[in-house]
Design a protein around this motif. Structure first.
Motif, PDB file in Angstrom:
ATOM      1  N   LEU A 100      41.426 118.304  65.011  1.00 31.85           N
ATOM      2  CA  LEU A 100      42.403 119.246  64.478  1.00 31.85           C
ATOM      3  C   LEU A 100      41.788 120.648  64.439  1.00 31.85           C
ATOM      4  O   LEU A 100      40.573 120.813  64.399  1.00 31.85           O
ATOM      5  CB  LEU A 100      42.832 118.832  63.070  1.00 31.85           C
ATOM      6  CG  LEU A 100      43.520 117.467  62.942  1.00 31.85           C
ATOM      7  CD1 LEU A 100      43.908 117.203  61.496  1.00 31.85           C
ATOM      8  CD2 LEU A 100      44.737 117.384  63.836  1.00 31.85           C
ATOM      9  N   LYS A 101      42.653 121.647  64.426  1.00 31.61           N
ATOM     10  CA  LYS A 101      42.202 123.031  64.414  1.00 31.61           C
ATOM     11  C   LYS A 101      41.845 123.437  62.988  1.00 31.61           C
ATOM     12  O   LYS A 101      42.603 123.186  62.049  1.00 31.61           O
ATOM     13  CB  LYS A 101      43.304 123.934  64.962  1.00 31.61           C
ATOM     14  CG  LYS A 101      42.910 125.378  65.060  1.00 31.61           C
ATOM     15  CD  LYS A 101      44.030 126.215  65.634  1.00 31.61           C
ATOM     16  CE  LYS A 101      43.623 127.681  65.662  1.00 31.61           C
ATOM     17  NZ  LYS A 101      44.713 128.532  66.115  1.00 31.61           N
ATOM     18  N   LYS A 102      40.698 124.116  62.849  1.00 28.80           N
ATOM     19  CA  LYS A 102      40.292 124.588  61.524  1.00 28.80           C
ATOM     20  C   LYS A 102      40.980 125.915  61.246  1.00 28.80           C
ATOM     21  O   LYS A 102      40.907 126.854  62.033  1.00 28.80           O
ATOM     22  CB  LYS A 102      38.780 124.755  61.448  1.00 28.80           C
ATOM     23  CG  LYS A 102      38.311 125.167  60.064  1.00 28.80           C
ATOM     24  CD  LYS A 102      36.808 125.209  59.961  1.00 28.80           C
ATOM     25  CE  LYS A 102      36.395 125.563  58.536  1.00 28.80           C
ATOM     26  NZ  LYS A 102      34.945 125.586  58.399  1.00 28.80           N
ATOM     27  N   GLY A 103      41.675 125.977  60.113  1.00 22.71           N
ATOM     28  CA  GLY A 103      42.321 127.209  59.704  1.00 22.71           C
ATOM     29  C   GLY A 103      41.431 127.979  58.740  1.00 22.71           C
ATOM     30  O   GLY A 103      40.482 127.438  58.179  1.00 22.71           O
ATOM     31  N   THR A 104      41.744 129.241  58.555  1.00 23.02           N
ATOM     32  CA  THR A 104      41.013 130.059  57.590  1.00 23.02           C
ATOM     33  C   THR A 104      41.968 130.445  56.464  1.00 23.02           C
ATOM     34  O   THR A 104      43.187 130.408  56.634  1.00 23.02           O
ATOM     35  CB  THR A 104      40.458 131.338  58.240  1.00 23.02           C
ATOM     36  OG1 THR A 104      41.556 132.138  58.693  1.00 23.02           O
ATOM     37  CG2 THR A 104      39.543 131.004  59.407  1.00 23.02           C
ATOM     38  N   ASN A 105      41.410 130.823  55.342  1.00 19.51           N
ATOM     39  CA  ASN A 105      42.245 131.228  54.215  1.00 19.51           C
ATOM     40  C   ASN A 105      43.114 132.426  54.564  1.00 19.51           C
ATOM     41  O   ASN A 105      44.178 132.614  53.995  1.00 19.51           O
ATOM     42  CB  ASN A 105      41.385 131.525  52.987  1.00 19.51           C
ATOM     43  CG  ASN A 105      40.768 130.261  52.418  1.00 19.51           C
ATOM     44  OD1 ASN A 105      41.296 129.169  52.603  1.00 19.51           O
ATOM     45  ND2 ASN A 105      39.641 130.387  51.754  1.00 19.51           N
ATOM     46  N   ALA A 106      42.655 133.230  55.529  1.00 22.67           N
ATOM     47  CA  ALA A 106      43.425 134.412  55.923  1.00 22.67           C
ATOM     48  C   ALA A 106      44.698 134.042  56.673  1.00 22.67           C
ATOM     49  O   ALA A 106      45.700 134.759  56.598  1.00 22.67           O
ATOM     50  CB  ALA A 106      42.568 135.334  56.776  1.00 22.67           C
ATOM     51  N   ASP A 107      44.672 132.939  57.417  1.00 24.22           N
ATOM     52  CA  ASP A 107      45.859 132.592  58.222  1.00 24.22           C
ATOM     53  C   ASP A 107      46.696 131.459  57.640  1.00 24.22           C
ATOM     54  O   ASP A 107      47.622 130.972  58.275  1.00 24.22           O
ATOM     55  CB  ASP A 107      45.468 132.281  59.672  1.00 24.22           C
ATOM     56  CG  ASP A 107      44.671 130.993  59.834  1.00 24.22           C
ATOM     57  OD1 ASP A 107      44.394 130.331  58.830  1.00 24.22           O
ATOM     58  OD2 ASP A 107      44.317 130.671  60.977  1.00 24.22           O
ATOM     59  N   ILE A 108      46.380 131.033  56.407  1.00 21.37           N
ATOM     60  CA  ILE A 108      47.183 129.968  55.797  1.00 21.37           C
ATOM     61  C   ILE A 108      48.564 130.522  55.423  1.00 21.37           C
ATOM     62  O   ILE A 108      48.689 131.627  54.915  1.00 21.37           O
ATOM     63  CB  ILE A 108      46.483 129.348  54.572  1.00 21.37           C
ATOM     64  CG1 ILE A 108      47.196 128.058  54.157  1.00 21.37           C
ATOM     65  CG2 ILE A 108      46.401 130.313  53.416  1.00 21.37           C
ATOM     66  CD1 ILE A 108      46.419 127.227  53.172  1.00 21.37           C
ATOM     67  N   SER A 109      49.580 129.758  55.745  1.00 21.52           N
ATOM     68  CA  SER A 109      50.950 130.177  55.492  1.00 21.52           C
ATOM     69  C   SER A 109      51.507 129.427  54.287  1.00 21.52           C
ATOM     70  O   SER A 109      51.120 128.289  54.014  1.00 21.52           O
ATOM     71  CB  SER A 109      51.811 129.906  56.727  1.00 21.52           C
ATOM     72  OG  SER A 109      53.170 130.146  56.447  1.00 21.52           O
ATOM     73  N   LYS A 110      52.447 130.065  53.593  1.00 23.13           N
ATOM     74  CA  LYS A 110      53.104 129.388  52.474  1.00 23.13           C
ATOM     75  C   LYS A 110      54.034 128.291  52.976  1.00 23.13           C
ATOM     76  O   LYS A 110      54.366 127.372  52.257  1.00 23.13           O
ATOM     77  CB  LYS A 110      53.879 130.399  51.626  1.00 23.13           C
ATOM     78  CG  LYS A 110      52.971 131.315  50.837  1.00 23.13           C
ATOM     79  CD  LYS A 110      53.745 132.270  49.972  1.00 23.13           C
ATOM     80  CE  LYS A 110      52.806 133.174  49.195  1.00 23.13           C
ATOM     81  NZ  LYS A 110      53.509 134.164  48.395  1.00 23.13           N
ATOM     82  N   GLU A 111      54.465 128.406  54.222  1.00 24.44           N
ATOM     83  CA  GLU A 111      55.315 127.378  54.823  1.00 24.44           C
ATOM     84  C   GLU A 111      54.430 126.332  55.484  1.00 24.44           C
ATOM     85  O   GLU A 111      53.663 126.639  56.399  1.00 24.44           O
ATOM     86  CB  GLU A 111      56.241 127.996  55.874  1.00 24.44           C
ATOM     87  CG  GLU A 111      57.329 128.862  55.290  1.00 24.44           C
ATOM     88  CD  GLU A 111      58.297 129.325  56.368  1.00 24.44           C
ATOM     89  OE1 GLU A 111      58.679 128.484  57.204  1.00 24.44           O
ATOM     90  OE2 GLU A 111      58.644 130.501  56.363  1.00 24.44           O
ATOM     91  N   ALA A 112      54.552 125.094  55.019  1.00 23.07           N
ATOM     92  CA  ALA A 112      53.701 124.019  55.536  1.00 23.07           C
ATOM     93  C   ALA A 112      53.860 123.832  57.040  1.00 23.07           C
ATOM     94  O   ALA A 112      52.901 123.506  57.737  1.00 23.07           O
ATOM     95  CB  ALA A 112      54.015 122.717  54.799  1.00 23.07           C
ATOM     96  N   LYS A 113      55.069 124.058  57.570  1.00 18.84           N
ATOM     97  CA  LYS A 113      55.307 123.862  59.012  1.00 18.84           C
ATOM     98  C   LYS A 113      54.439 124.776  59.855  1.00 18.84           C
ATOM     99  O   LYS A 113      54.021 124.420  60.950  1.00 18.84           O
ATOM    100  CB  LYS A 113      56.786 124.109  59.336  1.00 18.84           C
ATOM    101  CG  LYS A 113      57.712 123.044  58.812  1.00 18.84           C
ATOM    102  CD  LYS A 113      59.152 123.358  59.147  1.00 18.84           C
ATOM    103  CE  LYS A 113      60.087 122.342  58.527  1.00 18.84           C
ATOM    104  NZ  LYS A 113      61.495 122.658  58.781  1.00 18.84           N
ATOM    105  N   MET A 114      54.149 125.966  59.337  1.00 18.38           N
ATOM    106  CA  MET A 114      53.335 126.930  60.077  1.00 18.38           C
ATOM    107  C   MET A 114      51.864 126.500  60.135  1.00 18.38           C
ATOM    108  O   MET A 114      51.119 126.958  60.994  1.00 18.38           O
ATOM    109  CB  MET A 114      53.438 128.320  59.439  1.00 18.38           C
ATOM    110  CG  MET A 114      54.852 128.884  59.404  1.00 18.38           C
ATOM    111  SD  MET A 114      55.559 129.111  61.044  1.00 18.38           S
ATOM    112  CE  MET A 114      54.583 130.483  61.619  1.00 18.38           C
ATOM    113  N   ASN A 115      51.459 125.615  59.232  1.00 19.70           N
ATOM    114  CA  ASN A 115      50.067 125.159  59.178  1.00 19.70           C
ATOM    115  C   ASN A 115      49.857 123.823  59.898  1.00 19.70           C
ATOM    116  O   ASN A 115      48.742 123.314  59.918  1.00 19.70           O
ATOM    117  CB  ASN A 115      49.625 125.007  57.723  1.00 19.70           C
ATOM    118  CG  ASN A 115      49.722 126.300  56.951  1.00 19.70           C
ATOM    119  OD1 ASN A 115      49.385 127.355  57.466  1.00 19.70           O
ATOM    120  ND2 ASN A 115      50.196 126.219  55.722  1.00 19.70           N
ATOM    121  N   ALA A 116      50.909 123.251  60.464  1.00 20.32           N
ATOM    122  CA  ALA A 116      50.840 121.907  61.050  1.00 20.32           C
ATOM    123  C   ALA A 116      49.734 121.817  62.094  1.00 20.32           C
ATOM    124  O   ALA A 116      49.567 122.704  62.930  1.00 20.32           O
ATOM    125  CB  ALA A 116      52.179 121.527  61.662  1.00 20.32           C
ATOM    126  N   GLY A 117      48.965 120.722  62.020  1.00 21.86           N
ATOM    127  CA  GLY A 117      47.885 120.493  62.976  1.00 21.86           C
ATOM    128  C   GLY A 117      46.592 121.199  62.612  1.00 21.86           C
ATOM    129  O   GLY A 117      45.626 121.157  63.365  1.00 21.86           O
TER     130      GLY A 117
END
Length: 200
Positions: A100-117
């Motif tokens: 899975l792709k590692k996200g950063t706190n800067a790109d986390i979205s309030k909408e869960a769909k935007m964070n999928a994967g």
């Protein structure tokens, strides 16, 4: 008074039965829609290294009831440790691992769909220990899902000078708050360790 209640019930027994039936159906529907998950399998391999660090590989199988967009893998850390590094999360499907792709706190979205994967790693400092939460954003519903988590913990083992004694103080399974069915934890020790004591 008793006779009046009995008489009332005899006259309106159909209505009483209907009310009981409706209440029963509502309770059944509420229980069906109540979402939760259990941990069916938790397998952890912990490799103690000569430099005082440890390598951790965890495989977790969830049995999901209901719909989730986010699953959390909480990790309590060894005593006096406040970080982990080289974190990777894999989804395991049909015996294949997908990173899975590692996200950063800067790109986390309030909408869960935007964070999928993606997965995100956050630290929470508690009074008695440090814990890390690995948040996996992956929509799941009424299914079994398996994830593999790997990471390193630097300076996890306390070495007591020239005394040939080292200590790893770690409550491995804590902060989950869910039912576990099968737990398997394996320690791989360096070859030069002669005796190993555990307690818990």
């Amino acid at each position: 008074m008793k006779k009046k209640v009995i008489s009332l019930f005899k006259k309106n027994w159909k209505y009483c039965l209907l009310v009981i039936l409706v209440l029963s159906i509502i309770l059944v529907i509420k229980n069906i829609n109540k979402r939760h998950y259990d941990i069916e399998d938790y397998n952890s391999n912990i490799q103690l290294k000569n430099d005082g660090s440890i390598g951790v590989s965890i495989r977790v199988q969830y049995n999901i009831h209901g719909k989730y967009d986010l699953l959390v893998i909480p990790q309590a850390l060894p005593k006096d440790v406040d970080t982990i590094n080289n974190v990777e999360v894999y989804e395991i499907k049909n015996n294949k691992q997908v990173l899975l792709k590692k996200g950063t706190n800067a790109d986390i979205s309030k909408e869960a769909k935007m964070n999928a994967g993606k997965y995100f790693v956050t630290s929470d400092l508690a009074e008695t220990n440090t814990k890390v939460k690995v948040r996996i954003y992956q929509p799941v519903e009424n299914e079994r899902v398996t994830y593999k988590l790997t990471y390193n913990v630097p300076n996890a083992i306390i070495n007591y000078g020239n005394s040939n004694i080292s200590e790893l103080n770690w409550n491995i399974l804590s902060n989950w708050g869910h039912k576990f069915s099968n737990i398997d934890i394996t320690f791989d020790l360096p070859k030069k360790i002669h005796k190993f004591y555990e307690h818990g």
